[in-house]
Design a protein around this motif. Structure first.
Motif, PDB file in Angstrom:
ATOM      1  N   ALA A  47       0.864  -1.180   0.000  1.00 27.89           N
ATOM      2  CA  ALA A  47       0.000   0.000   0.000  1.00 27.89           C
ATOM      3  C   ALA A  47       0.898   1.226   0.000  1.00 27.89           C
ATOM      4  CB  ALA A  47      -0.914  -0.010   1.219  1.00 27.89           C
ATOM      5  N   ALA A  48       1.116   1.801  -1.175  1.00 24.71           N
ATOM      6  CA  ALA A  48       2.100   2.875  -1.293  1.00 24.71           C
ATOM      7  C   ALA A  48       1.591   4.020  -2.172  1.00 24.71           C
ATOM      8  CB  ALA A  48       3.406   2.320  -1.854  1.00 24.71           C
ATOM      9  N   ASP A  49       0.296   4.316  -2.096  1.00 18.82           N
ATOM     10  CA  ASP A  49      -0.248   5.437  -2.865  1.00 18.82           C
ATOM     11  C   ASP A  49       0.466   6.737  -2.479  1.00 18.82           C
ATOM     12  OD1 ASP A  49      -2.048   3.787  -4.107  1.00 18.82           O
ATOM     13  OD2 ASP A  49      -3.762   4.364  -2.863  1.00 18.82           O
ATOM     14  N   GLY A  50       0.823   7.525  -3.492  1.00 19.57           N
ATOM     15  CA  GLY A  50       1.433   8.819  -3.236  1.00 19.57           C
ATOM     16  C   GLY A  50       2.859   8.761  -2.728  1.00 19.57           C
ATOM     17  N   THR A  51       3.501   7.629  -2.849  1.00 19.76           N
ATOM     18  CA  THR A  51       4.847   7.454  -2.305  1.00 19.76           C
ATOM     19  C   THR A  51       5.924   7.951  -3.276  1.00 19.76           C
ATOM     20  OG1 THR A  51       4.101   5.516  -1.076  1.00 19.76           O
ATOM     21  CG2 THR A  51       6.457   5.747  -1.374  1.00 19.76           C
ATOM     22  N   GLN A  52       7.011   8.505  -2.718  1.00 15.51           N
ATOM     23  CA  GLN A  52       8.151   8.961  -3.505  1.00 15.51           C
ATOM     24  C   GLN A  52       9.164   7.818  -3.602  1.00 15.51           C
ATOM     25  OE1 GLN A  52       8.512  12.028  -5.011  1.00 15.51           O
ATOM     26  NE2 GLN A  52       6.431  12.515  -4.336  1.00 15.51           N
ATOM     27  N   LEU A  53       9.187   7.138  -4.747  1.00 14.74           N
ATOM     28  CA  LEU A  53      10.047   5.963  -4.914  1.00 14.74           C
ATOM     29  C   LEU A  53      11.257   6.237  -5.797  1.00 14.74           C
ATOM     30  CD1 LEU A  53       7.136   3.415  -5.255  1.00 14.74           C
ATOM     31  CD2 LEU A  53       8.902   3.309  -3.495  1.00 14.74           C
ATOM     32  N   GLU A  65      -0.405  -6.714  -7.326  1.00 13.27           N
ATOM     33  CA  GLU A  65      -1.546  -5.964  -6.780  1.00 13.27           C
ATOM     34  C   GLU A  65      -1.127  -4.767  -5.925  1.00 13.27           C
ATOM     35  OE1 GLU A  65      -5.128  -8.306  -5.609  1.00 13.27           O
ATOM     36  OE2 GLU A  65      -3.774 -10.028  -5.805  1.00 13.27           O
ATOM     37  N   ALA A  66       0.098  -4.299  -6.104  1.00 10.51           N
ATOM     38  CA  ALA A  66       0.565  -3.133  -5.346  1.00 10.51           C
ATOM     39  C   ALA A  66      -0.290  -1.913  -5.674  1.00 10.51           C
ATOM     40  CB  ALA A  66       2.025  -2.849  -5.678  1.00 10.51           C
ATOM     41  N   SER A  67      -0.531  -1.096  -4.662  1.00  8.90           N
ATOM     42  CA  SER A  67      -1.282   0.144  -4.840  1.00  8.90           C
ATOM     43  C   SER A  67      -0.291   1.296  -4.893  1.00  8.90           C
ATOM     44  CB  SER A  67      -2.280   0.337  -3.687  1.00  8.90           C
ATOM     45  OG  SER A  67      -3.141   1.423  -3.958  1.00  8.90           O
ATOM     46  N   LEU A  68      -0.084   1.817  -6.104  1.00  7.63           N
ATOM     47  CA  LEU A  68       0.918   2.861  -6.340  1.00  7.63           C
ATOM     48  C   LEU A  68       0.294   4.079  -7.015  1.00  7.63           C
ATOM     49  CD1 LEU A  68       3.648   0.403  -7.627  1.00  7.63           C
ATOM     50  CD2 LEU A  68       3.829   1.734  -5.516  1.00  7.63           C
ATOM     51  N   ASN A  69      -0.991   4.288  -6.802  1.00  3.26           N
ATOM     52  CA  ASN A  69      -1.676   5.429  -7.399  1.00  3.26           C
ATOM     53  C   ASN A  69      -1.013   6.741  -6.969  1.00  3.26           C
ATOM     54  OD1 ASN A  69      -3.778   3.793  -8.563  1.00  3.26           O
ATOM     55  ND2 ASN A  69      -4.675   3.634  -6.522  1.00  3.26           N
ATOM     56  N   GLU A  70      -0.801   7.623  -7.947  1.00  2.00           N
ATOM     57  CA  GLU A  70      -0.223   8.948  -7.708  1.00  2.00           C
ATOM     58  C   GLU A  70       1.182   8.893  -7.112  1.00  2.00           C
ATOM     59  OE1 GLU A  70      -3.076  11.197  -5.468  1.00  2.00           O
ATOM     60  OE2 GLU A  70      -4.512  11.254  -7.121  1.00  2.00           O
ATOM     61  N   SER A  71       1.829   7.741  -7.200  1.00  2.00           N
ATOM     62  CA  SER A  71       3.194   7.625  -6.694  1.00  2.00           C
ATOM     63  C   SER A  71       4.196   8.131  -7.732  1.00  2.00           C
ATOM     64  CB  SER A  71       3.513   6.169  -6.352  1.00  2.00           C
ATOM     65  OG  SER A  71       2.786   5.756  -5.225  1.00  2.00           O
ATOM     66  N   ALA A  86      -1.517  -4.487 -10.551  1.00  2.00           N
ATOM     67  CA  ALA A  86      -1.142  -3.342  -9.717  1.00  2.00           C
ATOM     68  C   ALA A  86      -1.953  -2.107 -10.115  1.00  2.00           C
ATOM     69  CB  ALA A  86       0.349  -3.061  -9.861  1.00  2.00           C
ATOM     70  N   TRP A  87      -1.958  -1.114  -9.232  1.00  2.00           N
ATOM     71  CA  TRP A  87      -2.676   0.140  -9.437  1.00  2.00           C
ATOM     72  C   TRP A  87      -1.667   1.264  -9.613  1.00  2.00           C
ATOM     73  CZ3 TRP A  87      -8.088   0.385  -9.540  1.00  2.00           C
ATOM     74  CH2 TRP A  87      -8.737  -0.816  -9.227  1.00  2.00           C
ATOM     75  N   LEU A  88      -1.713   1.897 -10.805  1.00  2.00           N
ATOM     76  CA  LEU A  88      -0.784   2.974 -11.125  1.00  2.00           C
ATOM     77  C   LEU A  88      -1.532   4.200 -11.648  1.00  2.00           C
ATOM     78  CD1 LEU A  88       1.924   0.804 -12.904  1.00  2.00           C
ATOM     79  CD2 LEU A  88       2.346   2.182 -10.871  1.00  2.00           C
ATOM     80  N   MET A  89      -2.742   4.401 -11.207  1.00  2.00           N
ATOM     81  CA  MET A  89      -3.533   5.511 -11.719  1.00  2.00           C
ATOM     82  C   MET A  89      -2.903   6.846 -11.310  1.00  2.00           C
ATOM     83  SD  MET A  89      -7.509   4.268 -11.632  1.00  2.00           S
ATOM     84  CE  MET A  89      -7.666   4.150  -9.866  1.00  2.00           C
ATOM     85  N   VAL A 106      -2.901  -4.237 -15.208  1.00  2.00           N
ATOM     86  CA  VAL A 106      -2.577  -3.038 -14.441  1.00  2.00           C
ATOM     87  C   VAL A 106      -3.598  -1.950 -14.727  1.00  2.00           C
ATOM     88  CG1 VAL A 106      -0.960  -1.087 -14.466  1.00  2.00           C
ATOM     89  CG2 VAL A 106      -0.103  -3.396 -14.122  1.00  2.00           C
ATOM     90  N   GLN A 107      -3.982  -1.209 -13.702  1.00  6.05           N
ATOM     91  CA  GLN A 107      -4.876  -0.069 -13.851  1.00  6.05           C
ATOM     92  C   GLN A 107      -4.027   1.196 -13.797  1.00  6.05           C
ATOM     93  OE1 GLN A 107      -8.219  -0.132 -14.440  1.00  6.05           O
ATOM     94  NE2 GLN A 107      -8.111  -2.368 -14.543  1.00  6.05           N
ATOM     95  N   ALA A 108      -3.841   1.848 -14.963  1.00  2.73           N
ATOM     96  CA  ALA A 108      -2.922   2.987 -15.039  1.00  2.73           C
ATOM     97  C   ALA A 108      -3.560   4.173 -15.762  1.00  2.73           C
ATOM     98  CB  ALA A 108      -1.631   2.562 -15.728  1.00  2.73           C
ATOM     99  N   ARG A 109      -4.815   4.429 -15.501  1.00  5.20           N
ATOM    100  CA  ARG A 109      -5.486   5.579 -16.112  1.00  5.20           C
ATOM    101  C   ARG A 109      -4.785   6.874 -15.704  1.00  5.20           C
ATOM    102  NH1 ARG A 109      -9.601   2.033 -14.852  1.00  5.20           N
ATOM    103  NH2 ARG A 109     -11.043   1.527 -16.575  1.00  5.20           N
ATOM    104  N   GLY A 110      -4.564   7.746 -16.683  1.00  8.46           N
ATOM    105  CA  GLY A 110      -3.954   9.033 -16.384  1.00  8.46           C
ATOM    106  C   GLY A 110      -2.496   8.948 -15.991  1.00  8.46           C
TER     107      GLY A 110
END
Length: 223
Positions: A47-53, A65-71, A86-89, A106-110
């Motif tokens: 669970a890493a939404d909005g994370t600076q990687l 299935e990692a959650s990386l939305n807005e990361s 994984a989630w990369l929206m 992968v879900q990478a809208r936008g």
């Protein structure tokens, strides 16, 4: 042969520069290393939404299935990794290297993916609707059932990629390399570089043929 993905701290090539991001990854891998691959729990997913990687090299890791939305994954190396479902929206993967990575469903809208490298990656069923993929390298990628509706692929490399029911309707492909691409796509497509030039049907097929991709077929869904 089944590929084995890294599931512990020892498998990290390089940690992200951001301390908080590193802590999130460490906690995730500590949980993951104690669970069997066949019985993962929701709590063990990243669970890493909005994370600076930025600064990281996560190549070869199990990130299913990692959650990386807005990361922010700009310039990050994630080659030969497992990002299935994984989630990369709205994430930023510009200039990132995802060569040979599993990006199925992968879900990478936008998603921001300018000059990202997705060479020979698996993108079956992936959704990159409304994404910025200018200059991205998707050569030899599997794009079967992938969606790029409304995405900007100008200057991208789609050479030798595999299509089938790939939705490129309303996308932009100006200056895009499509040499030896094969399979069926959904149109129409804007092949203009600076000004709109929308093609569909036989005209679009002729454009692909003129760009060394005669085996691309066009399907125009009813409007």
């Amino acid at each position: 042969m089944t590929r084995t993905y890294g599931r512990s701290r020892e498998n990290v090539v390089r940690w992200p520069d951001d301390v908080t991001a590193r802590h999130i990854l460490e906690e995730y891998l500590d949980k993951l290393s104690t669970e069997s691959a066949s019985s993962l729990s929701v709590d063990s997913l990243l669970a890493a939404d909005g994370t600076q990687l930025t600064g990281a090299d996560l190549s070869g890791l199990h990130l299913q299935e990692a959650s990386l939305n807005e990361s922010n994954l700009r310039g990050v190396h994630i080659t030969e990794a497992d990002l299935y479902q994984a989630w990369l929206m709205s994430a930023d993967i510009s200039y990132a290297d995802l060569t040979h990575t599993d990006l199925r469903k992968v879900q990478a809208r936008g998603c921001k993916a300018e000059y990202a490298v997705l060479r020979e990656s698996q993108l079956q069923g992936a959704v990159f609707e409304g994404a910025d993929l200018k200059g991205a390298d998707l050569s030899e990628a599997n794009l079967i059932d992938a969606t790029f509706t409304g995405s900007d692929l100008r200057g991208a490399n789609l050479s030798r990629c595999r299509f089938n029911w790939t939705d490129l309707s309303d996308s932009r492909l100006g200056d895009c390399l499509v040499t030896e691409a094969v399979g069926m796509i959904l149109g129409p497509i804007d092949i203009g570089t600076n000004t709109p030039h929308v093609l569909g049907g036989a005209e679009l097929k002729s454009w692909f043929a003129a760009h060394d991709a005669p085996n691309v077929e066009i399907y125009l869904p009813p409007r």
